[in-house]
Design an enzyme around this catalytic site. Structure first.
Site, short mmCIF file in Angstrom:
data_model
loop_
_atom_site.label_atom_id
_atom_site.label_comp_id
_atom_site.label_asym_id
_atom_site.label_seq_id
_atom_site.Cartn_x
_atom_site.Cartn_y
_atom_site.Cartn_z
N HIS A 307 0.51 -1.56 -0.34
CA HIS A 307 0.07 -0.43 -0.04
C HIS A 307 0.68 1.68 0.14
O HIS A 307 2.16 1.78 1.36
CB HIS A 307 -0.91 0.17 0.93
CG HIS A 307 -1.93 0.86 0.97
ND1 HIS A 307 -1.76 1.94 1.31
CD2 HIS A 307 -3.48 0.38 0.56
CE1 HIS A 307 -3.20 3.11 1.59
NE2 HIS A 307 -3.86 1.71 0.64
N ASP A 364 -7.90 -5.27 -0.08
CA ASP A 364 -8.76 -5.68 -0.94
C ASP A 364 -8.20 -7.34 -0.98
O ASP A 364 -8.57 -8.09 -2.09
CB ASP A 364 -8.05 -5.35 -2.42
CG ASP A 364 -9.26 -3.65 -3.06
OD1 ASP A 364 -10.29 -3.47 -2.54
OD2 ASP A 364 -8.24 -2.97 -3.74
N1 ACO Z 1 4.54 -7.49 -4.48
C1 ACO Z 1 5.70 -7.78 -5.15
N2 ACO Z 1 6.25 -6.44 -5.12
C2 ACO Z 1 5.92 -5.40 -4.36
C3 ACO Z 1 4.38 -5.56 -4.87
C4 ACO Z 1 3.77 -6.99 -4.36
N3 ACO Z 1 1.93 -6.96 -4.53
N4 ACO Z 1 3.98 -3.62 -4.00
C5 ACO Z 1 5.35 -3.43 -3.70
N5 ACO Z 1 6.69 -4.56 -4.18
C6 ACO Z 1 7.67 -3.74 -4.01
C7 ACO Z 1 8.25 -3.20 -5.57
O1 ACO Z 1 8.61 -3.86 -6.83
C8 ACO Z 1 9.33 -2.49 -5.13
O2 ACO Z 1 10.55 -3.32 -5.51
P1 ACO Z 1 12.21 -2.42 -4.77
O3 ACO Z 1 12.14 -1.49 -4.09
O4 ACO Z 1 12.84 -3.67 -4.93
O5 ACO Z 1 12.19 -1.62 -6.09
C9 ACO Z 1 8.49 -2.12 -3.73
O6 ACO Z 1 7.75 -3.76 -2.93
C10 ACO Z 1 8.09 -1.03 -2.91
O7 ACO Z 1 6.71 -0.35 -4.00
P2 ACO Z 1 6.15 0.53 -4.72
O8 ACO Z 1 5.58 0.40 -6.45
O9 ACO Z 1 7.24 1.63 -4.84
O10 ACO Z 1 5.19 1.13 -4.10
P3 ACO Z 1 4.44 2.11 -3.53
O11 ACO Z 1 3.63 2.77 -2.78
O12 ACO Z 1 4.33 2.87 -5.59
O13 ACO Z 1 2.88 1.13 -4.90
C11 ACO Z 1 1.03 -0.67 -4.57
C12 ACO Z 1 2.03 1.38 -3.36
C13 ACO Z 1 1.07 0.45 -5.78
C14 ACO Z 1 0.23 -0.69 -3.48
C15 ACO Z 1 2.01 -1.17 -5.25
O14 ACO Z 1 2.41 -2.34 -3.35
C16 ACO Z 1 0.95 -2.59 -5.99
O15 ACO Z 1 1.55 -2.29 -6.85
N6 ACO Z 1 0.58 -3.69 -4.92
C17 ACO Z 1 -0.66 -4.49 -5.68
C18 ACO Z 1 -1.88 -3.58 -6.31
C19 ACO Z 1 -3.18 -3.93 -5.01
O16 ACO Z 1 -2.72 -4.77 -4.29
N7 ACO Z 1 -3.21 -2.71 -5.64
C20 ACO Z 1 -4.10 -1.97 -4.37
C21 ACO Z 1 -3.84 -1.21 -3.63
S1 ACO Z 1 -4.74 -0.52 -2.02
C22 ACO Z 1 -6.33 0.28 -2.86
O17 ACO Z 1 -6.09 0.67 -3.84
C23 ACO Z 1 -7.53 0.48 -1.62
#
Ligand code: ACO
Length: 428
Positions: A307, A364
């Site tokens: 998140h 979710d």
């Molecule tokens: N699975 C695997 N790796 C992940 C995930 C995941 N679900 N989420 C983040 N990471 C990793 C990234 O690859 C990154 O790794 P790195 O530092 O080695 O490059 C690190 O964790 C940080 O990730 P970011 O994408 O920079 O984090 P950000 O805060 O921008 O993104 C987000 C948050 C978009 C929710 C992300 O965690 C994601 O894509 N999750 C899956 C989709 C999801 O469940 N979305 C619902 C959000 S809740 C809502 O909207 C109600």
């Protein structure tokens, strides 16, 4: 703490005021930055460090896993409140008295008729259309059938537009689902509560009576409350920024629905279920998918994990996990998908990759499992999210308009070509 920040650029110092919120969050007020620095801009892709507004609606602390609407904890609201009470709280700032709530509900019911011509628009959509696209289009179309624009300086006008959209939106939600299923488009039953009415509108079969199930009513009530607001997320920021151009409430909400649709935002609940299904079809090997999620050369992400703001746990996920167990037990559903979900969660919570990046199940991860058990098709999951988020969008839009916020218009730093002469292909 000093109430100013010093910024030094090219040896020149500039003072910027700081601002402290009611939960002691400190912000540097950069609204005078370009003026005092003669044109310097900040850059912050994804607005990870940028506050776009001050707001009195929702407080969340991602490190501590706290979420409060107007000062009330999400745990208490989910346990004790009705969705409409929470809607009133988010939109108008205080919990309603019994009389105010009764009037609010009566006014919403009196607005629950959707112009019959809207059916013609639905008919023009193919059955394969995603219900989020249908919902966004129909919400925008409502403007054409309710042309009076809102005079935001009139409390009465503002109130009327709020109850109008709260009355019509659940009908559109139900129609988006029924259209896909080839069921007749019905109106609700004004003798019912808001949540009961939503369920009946969605599930009533033309040839049998609809029987309410209290466990489902409570579960949906809770899910809607948990989704009702989440401060300046992607869709809410969209609603505020569209509304800041003085576009109407329905148009602003329609834009919010489109923003919510994406799999990185509200579309994640559909993506979670599709992911769990794919893992099941592939033999249920959770370790394989954990490895894929960690492999940087693989685009796969564990949907429902991580998140932007919660870096400890998502308080909504905790409540939803318990509700998922209640609903499945009550309905006697044994869902292998739930076991896969629990297995993934267990592995992720003890895995260094997920621990180091502070990736926990978000709201979710379990909501889709509940919706599925309730008989809601996967493509409708994000629509249900939109139904829950509606009061938050309205409250945020209303706050923005009442504060007379300026039009949202971010800056950029241009990195394209500098001036170059045009050479025509036609003329030598
Ligand atoms: N699975 C695997 N790796 C992940 C995930 C995941 N679900 N989420 C983040 N990471 C990793 C990234 O690859 C990154 O790794 P790195 O530092 O080695 O490059 C690190 O964790 C940080 O990730 P970011 O994408 O920079 O984090 P950000 O805060 O921008 O993104 C987000 C948050 C978009 C929710 C992300 O965690 C994601 O894509 N999750 C899956 C989709 C999801 O469940 N979305 C619902 C959000 S809740 C809502 O909207 C109600």
């Amino acid at each position: 703490m000093s109430n100013k920040a010093i910024l030094e650029i090219n040896g020149e110092k500039h003072e910027l005021p700081t601002f402290t919120g009611s939960e002691n969050e400190v912000a540097i007020d950069i609204s005078s930055l370009r003026a005092v620095t003669k044109g310097v801009t900040t850059i912050d892709p994804g607005f990870k460090n940028t506050g776009s507004c001050v707001s009195e609606i929702t407080f969340l602390d991602g490190e501590k896993g706290i979420l409060r609407y107007r000062g009330y904890s999400i745990e208490e609201l989910a346990e004790k409140a009705d969705f409409l009470e929470v809607a009133y709280l988010l939109i108008f700032g205080e919990l309603p008295t019994k009389e105010a709530l009764d009037k609010f509900h009566a006014d919403i019911k009196s607005e629950s008729i959707v112009d019959d011509d809207i059916r013609k628009i639905i008919d023009a959509f193919p059955k394969s259309a995603h219900p989020m696209g249908v919902l966004s289009s129909l919400t925008s179309a409502l403007t054409a059938f309710n042309p009076s624009s809102v005079n935001v300086d009139s409390e009465k006008d503002m109130y009327n537009s709020v109850v109008r959209i709260l009355g019509k939106f659940p009908v559109l939600v139900a129609w988006a689902m029924r259209k896909k299923q080839g069921l007749p488009l019905d109106y609700g039953d004004n003798s019912l509560g808001y949540v009961e009415n939503v369920l009946k509108m969605m599930f009533k079969q033309p040839n049998e009576e609809y029987v309410q199930n209290e466990v489902l009513v409570n579960a949906l009530n809770k899910l809607l409350i948990l989704h009702a607001d989440h401060e300046q997320n992607c869709s809410t920021s969209t609603v505020r920024i569209v509304g800041s151009s003085h576009a109407g409430l329905f148009a602003s909400i329609s834009a919010g629905i489109s923003a919510l649709w994406g799999p990185l935002h509200g579309g994640a609940n559909q993506a979670v279920l599709e992911m769990l299904e794919a893992i099941k079809e592939d033999g249920g090997d959770t370790k394989k998918y954990m490895a894929k999620a960690k492999d940087k050369s693989d685009p796969f992400r564990l949907m429902g994990f991580g998140h932007r703001v919660y870096k400890n746990f998502d308080p909504r996920a905790k409540i939803i996990k318990v509700t998922a167990d209640e609903v499945l037990n009550d309905l006697g559903v044994e869902d292998p998908i739930l076991d896969i979900a629990k297995g993934l969660e267990q592995e992720a919570l003890t895995d260094a990759y997920f621990i180091d990046r502070k990736l926990y199940p978000n709201v979710d991860f379990y909501s889709g499992i509940i919706y599925r058990a309730m008989g809601i098709p996967v493509e409708m999951f994000t629509v249900m999210f939109a139904l829950g988020r509606l009061p938050g969008w309205i409250g945020q839009w209303r706050e923005m308009r009442l504060r007379k916020e300026p039009i949202g218009r971010p800056r950029q730093i241009y990195t394209g070509s500098t001036l170059r002469p045009f050479k025509s292909v036609a003329k030598k």
